[in-house]
Each structure stands twice: as C-alpha cells, then as structure tokens.
Design a protein around this motif. Structure first.
Motif, PDB file in Angstrom:
ATOM      1  N   GLY A 219       0.807  -1.204   0.000  1.00  0.00           N
ATOM      2  CA  GLY A 219       0.000   0.000   0.000  1.00  0.00           C
ATOM      3  C   GLY A 219       0.841   1.253   0.000  1.00  0.00           C
ATOM      4  N   ILE A 220       0.263   2.338  -0.498  1.00  0.00           N
ATOM      5  CA  ILE A 220       0.935   3.624  -0.556  1.00  0.00           C
ATOM      6  C   ILE A 220       0.277   4.543   0.459  1.00  0.00           C
ATOM      7  N   ARG A 221       1.000   4.808   1.547  1.00  0.00           N
ATOM      8  CA  ARG A 221       0.486   5.715   2.580  1.00  0.00           C
ATOM      9  C   ARG A 221       0.764   7.154   2.156  1.00  0.00           C
ATOM     10  N   LEU A 222      -0.253   7.988   2.302  1.00  0.00           N
ATOM     11  CA  LEU A 222      -0.162   9.380   1.882  1.00  0.00           C
ATOM     12  C   LEU A 222      -0.197  10.305   3.088  1.00  0.00           C
ATOM     13  N   ASP A 223       0.464  11.443   2.952  1.00  0.00           N
ATOM     14  CA  ASP A 223       0.428  12.475   3.975  1.00  0.00           C
ATOM     15  C   ASP A 223      -0.203  13.717   3.375  1.00  0.00           C
ATOM     16  N   GLY A 224      -0.981  14.408   4.185  1.00  0.00           N
ATOM     17  CA  GLY A 224      -1.656  15.606   3.709  1.00  0.00           C
ATOM     18  C   GLY A 224      -2.803  15.946   4.643  1.00  0.00           C
ATOM     19  N   GLU A 225      -3.785  16.691   4.147  1.00  0.00           N
ATOM     20  CA  GLU A 225      -4.899  17.124   4.979  1.00  0.00           C
ATOM     21  C   GLU A 225      -5.712  15.932   5.476  1.00  0.00           C
ATOM     22  N   VAL A 226      -6.204  16.061   6.703  1.00  0.00           N
ATOM     23  CA  VAL A 226      -6.992  14.996   7.330  1.00  0.00           C
ATOM     24  C   VAL A 226      -8.397  14.953   6.728  1.00  0.00           C
ATOM     25  N   ILE A 227      -8.834  13.723   6.417  1.00  0.00           N
ATOM     26  CA  ILE A 227     -10.171  13.507   5.876  1.00  0.00           C
ATOM     27  C   ILE A 227     -11.111  13.178   7.031  1.00  0.00           C
ATOM     28  N   GLU A 228     -12.206  13.891   7.112  1.00  0.00           N
ATOM     29  CA  GLU A 228     -13.104  13.820   8.267  1.00  0.00           C
ATOM     30  C   GLU A 228     -14.155  12.716   8.092  1.00  0.00           C
ATOM     31  N   HIS A 229     -14.257  11.838   9.106  1.00  0.00           N
ATOM     32  CA  HIS A 229     -15.293  10.806   9.133  1.00  0.00           C
ATOM     33  C   HIS A 229     -16.571  11.338   9.780  1.00  0.00           C
ATOM     34  N   THR A 230     -17.650  10.613   9.545  1.00  0.00           N
ATOM     35  CA  THR A 230     -18.899  10.953  10.230  1.00  0.00           C
ATOM     36  C   THR A 230     -18.980  10.267  11.584  1.00  0.00           C
ATOM     37  N   ARG A 231     -18.612   8.981  11.632  1.00  0.00           N
ATOM     38  CA  ARG A 231     -18.738   8.226  12.889  1.00  0.00           C
ATOM     39  C   ARG A 231     -17.662   7.144  13.013  1.00  0.00           C
ATOM     40  N   GLY A 232     -16.439   7.520  12.817  1.00  0.00           N
ATOM     41  CA  GLY A 232     -15.340   6.587  13.031  1.00  0.00           C
ATOM     42  C   GLY A 232     -14.882   5.898  11.769  1.00  0.00           C
ATOM     43  N   ALA A 233     -13.679   5.305  11.849  1.00  0.00           N
ATOM     44  CA  ALA A 233     -13.036   4.732  10.665  1.00  0.00           C
ATOM     45  C   ALA A 233     -13.225   3.231  10.539  1.00  0.00           C
ATOM     46  N   ASP A 234     -13.687   2.556  11.596  1.00  0.00           N
ATOM     47  CA  ASP A 234     -13.746   1.096  11.584  1.00  0.00           C
ATOM     48  C   ASP A 234     -15.070   0.589  11.035  1.00  0.00           C
ATOM     49  N   ILE A 235     -14.968  -0.488  10.237  1.00  0.00           N
ATOM     50  CA  ILE A 235     -16.145  -1.184   9.730  1.00  0.00           C
ATOM     51  C   ILE A 235     -15.902  -2.683   9.899  1.00  0.00           C
ATOM     52  N   ALA A 236     -16.938  -3.484   9.716  1.00  0.00           N
ATOM     53  CA  ALA A 236     -16.748  -4.931   9.666  1.00  0.00           C
ATOM     54  C   ALA A 236     -15.873  -5.251   8.459  1.00  0.00           C
ATOM     55  N   SER A 237     -14.876  -6.117   8.647  1.00  0.00           N
ATOM     56  CA  SER A 237     -13.946  -6.421   7.553  1.00  0.00           C
ATOM     57  C   SER A 237     -14.708  -6.926   6.331  1.00  0.00           C
ATOM     58  N   GLU A 238     -14.287  -6.431   5.169  1.00  0.00           N
ATOM     59  CA  GLU A 238     -14.885  -6.857   3.903  1.00  0.00           C
ATOM     60  C   GLU A 238     -13.814  -6.864   2.833  1.00  0.00           C
ATOM     61  N   GLY A 239     -14.147  -7.413   1.680  1.00  0.00           N
ATOM     62  CA  GLY A 239     -13.183  -7.540   0.599  1.00  0.00           C
ATOM     63  C   GLY A 239     -12.676  -6.196   0.100  1.00  0.00           C
ATOM     64  N   VAL A 240     -11.400  -6.189  -0.316  1.00  0.00           N
ATOM     65  CA  VAL A 240     -10.801  -5.000  -0.910  1.00  0.00           C
ATOM     66  C   VAL A 240     -10.233  -5.371  -2.271  1.00  0.00           C
ATOM     67  N   VAL A 241      -9.985  -4.365  -3.085  1.00  0.00           N
ATOM     68  CA  VAL A 241      -9.446  -4.575  -4.424  1.00  0.00           C
ATOM     69  C   VAL A 241      -8.242  -3.665  -4.627  1.00  0.00           C
ATOM     70  N   SER A 242      -7.477  -3.924  -5.692  1.00  0.00           N
ATOM     71  CA  SER A 242      -6.380  -3.022  -6.039  1.00  0.00           C
ATOM     72  C   SER A 242      -6.941  -1.631  -6.283  1.00  0.00           C
ATOM     73  N   GLY A 243      -6.336  -0.647  -5.647  1.00  0.00           N
ATOM     74  CA  GLY A 243      -6.788   0.728  -5.809  1.00  0.00           C
ATOM     75  C   GLY A 243      -7.753   1.195  -4.750  1.00  0.00           C
ATOM     76  N   SER A 244      -8.238   0.273  -3.890  1.00  0.00           N
ATOM     77  CA  SER A 244      -9.084   0.719  -2.775  1.00  0.00           C
ATOM     78  C   SER A 244      -8.329   1.760  -1.950  1.00  0.00           C
TER      79      SER A 244
END
Length: 347
Positions: A219-244
């Motif tokens: 993965g490519i970790r990026l630095d920059g402005e913080v992106i604001e969530h509505t109610r937290g960053a965690d979800i039930a684990s689910e499938g991911v794809v290239s580019g997610s």
C-alpha cells in the motif's frame, strides 16, 4: 533440465519474480500480488517474444547485477536506467538500451543501475524462468514467503534457472513510449462514501497528498490534509481490491496495491480506476498527487482506450538496427598509420 541460469552478483534493492497476478484465490485469503506496473510488464515481455503473463523480474528503485551462466539468453529492460554490459571475452564495457532486446552470451555481465523514471522497472527473459508456479502464478508474495523464486526478493548468490537457450536473430525495440497520463488520479467514490462528511469528501478531492516513506507493494500511505469521518473509521472487515483507498482513524488515505490484504476493516472513500493504477504504482516517496472523481462508465471507457494504446505500442514493435560499438582497447593495439603523403609535393 535447466537451459542455464542467471547468477545474481548484486540483487538491487527489491528485485522479485512477478507476473500479472494470482487470481481466483482471494476467497482463501491469498493476495493477488503481481506487477505494480502491468503496462510496462506486458510490453517488455512482448519485446522478447513472450506471452504477456510470462514471469519476469520486477526491479524496485535499484537494479541487480548478474552474470549469464548459459549459452545465450535474450533479455529486454522496460524502464529508464543505466544498463552496462561487460562482455565475457574482455573489451570495453558498453551501454545497453532500454526497451530493446539484446542477446547475452555465457560469461557476460549486465549491471542495471537506479530506476530513473519512477519506482519500478522490469527485465524480461525470452522463455521465462524454469520455476514452478504456485497456485497458477509465478508472482512472489514476499510477506508470506510464497511463489516466485523461493518466495522472496533476490539475494546475492541466487541462480535463476532459465527455460530456453536463445538463438541468434534480429533484435526488437519499442517504437514509442507508454503514455501513463497526467493530472489528478481518477477515482470512483465509495463504497463507504456515506461514512465521510461532506467536508471530508471535499478535502479528499481538493487537497494535495504526498507519498510517504511507508509506501511499498502492499500500500501507498499518503500524507496531507486529514479527511473527516462521520462516525469513526472502523467497519466490519470486507473484501478490498487493487486501488481501494482506505482512510483509517488518523484521516490519512492509504492506496492498496498489488500485495494488498484480501479484506480490510477501514472505511474506503474511493477506488483508483484500473487505468491509473500503473501510474500510481510507479510513484516514489516525495511524489505528490491529487484526486478527481469520475463515474464507473467513464472509468470503463478510459480503460478501453488504454488497451487500444497498449495494442498500438505492441503492434508497433519493430526490428532494431544493429548496435555498433568501438572497442577502444582493441583499436589502440593496431597500427592505424600505414604511410604519409606530402600534399604539396604530391608524393
């Protein structure tokens, strides 16, 4: 029985055997892996007459040095770097052109320098490597030690077995360069778009982000402005794809790449379109990027146009003119003056 080997003298920073990926096994938790720049990978294989999915070397940042332990092998380098060939029989070292096939003989030594136009480049071998596929693929998944050559990046002293002894013949070269595109990286928003505030989405689509030193094949970790969530960053684990593009609790996006995990429990704000993934896969720490949102239909159209471009480049591969080099050591041993003429006297 092997047709010979490439004997690794210096492995480079991150050199591994890859193909286009290990598909069909993500339900078992097996990542896809494969080339981070499939455009260059496919074309460099075509230069040596291989099928596009033939296993080749992916070179990260700094290339390897190897000696040919085979009667003959044909190789091609896809990328920009300084390539130096030291012939087995002595004589001057000479440069080797990228995006052009070249026949190497027993004892020849090829040194590949730093990658100059991104983070990755490729070396294709006519016939590929005589290694066993793992779950239908030659790709190396280094985090689990699976696939490729002994499940890891190359090391000094490795001997890579070859499938084929190359024959004398015309060499081939690419007539034009790959167009990776420019401007903002194009994404399709979602699937957890609703887990971000309107301000958070606008930040994502307007801010400039920088590739950090933590960027790798996973993965490519990026630095920059913080992106604001509505109610937290965690979800039930689910499938991911290239580019997610995951956004964890710190609000900094992570673009998942070839060695990504098969599932993830962070919110995903968007997915990089497949046509822009090769450009992203070539980025190195310090590079900057911005994002712009498009529709699925637009993404499909862009990918179709990219495939047309790739076909045009592959169809345009042409016979290369023979390289002519002066062996200065041999030249200096010769008597180049057989006599003198006096131009005034005519004698």
């Amino acid at each position: 029985m092997s047709a010979g080997t490439l004997d690794i003298i210096a492995p480079g920073l991150m050199t591994s055997v890859q193909d286009l990926g290990r598909y069909g096994h993500q339900a078992l938790g097996m990542p896809v892996a494969g080339a981070t720049d499939p455009l260059a990978f496919r074309l460099v294989n075509r230069l040596v007459g291989n099928e596009e999915n033939t296993g080749a070397l992916e070179i990260g940042y700094l290339g390897p040095t190897f000696t040919v332990n085979a009667d003959a092998v044909r190789v091609a380098f896809g990328g920009a770097a300084k390539l130096t060939l030291q012939p087995a029989g002595g004589g001057d070292a000479r440069p080797v052109k990228p995006w052009r096939s070249v026949l190497l003989k027993r004892g020849d030594r090829l040194a590949i320098g730093a990658v100059e136009d991104g983070s990755v480049a490729y070396l294709a071998i006519e016939g590929g490597f005589a290694i066993a596929p793992f779950m239908g693929s030659f790709s190396t998944y280094m985090r689990s030690g699976l696939g490729g050559f002994q499940g890891r990046a190359l090391q000094a002293g490795d001997r890579l077995p070859l499938n084929k002894v190359a024959q004398e013949g015309d060499e081939r070269e690419l007539a034009d360069v790959i167009d990776y595109g420019s401007g903002p990286v194009r994404v399709v928003l979602g699937p957890q778009e609703d887990r971000f505030t309107e301000k958070g989405i606008q930040t994502f689509l307007s801010a400039t982000y920088t590739v950090t030193k933590e960027a790798d094949r996973m993965g490519i970790r990026l630095d920059g402005e913080v992106i604001e969530h509505t109610r937290g960053a965690d979800i039930a684990s689910e499938g991911v794809v290239s580019g997610s593009i995951q956004v964890p609790g710190n609000g900094k996006p992570i673009i998942l790449m070839a060695d990504r995990q098969t599932t993830g429990g962070y919110t995903k704000i968007a997915t990089v379109i497949s046509a822009d993934l090769p450009r992203v896969g070539r980025m190195k720490p310090g590079d900057t990027l911005t994002f712009t949102a498009i529709s699925v239909a637009e993404a499909e159209m862009i990918r179709r146009e990219q495939e047309k471009m790739l076909k045009r480049l592959a169809d345009g591969i042409r016979t290369a003119l023979p390289d002519v080099y002066l062996d200065l050591n041999a030249l200096y041993t010769q008597n180049l003056i057989s006599g003198m003429v006096d131009a005034c006297s005519g004698e």
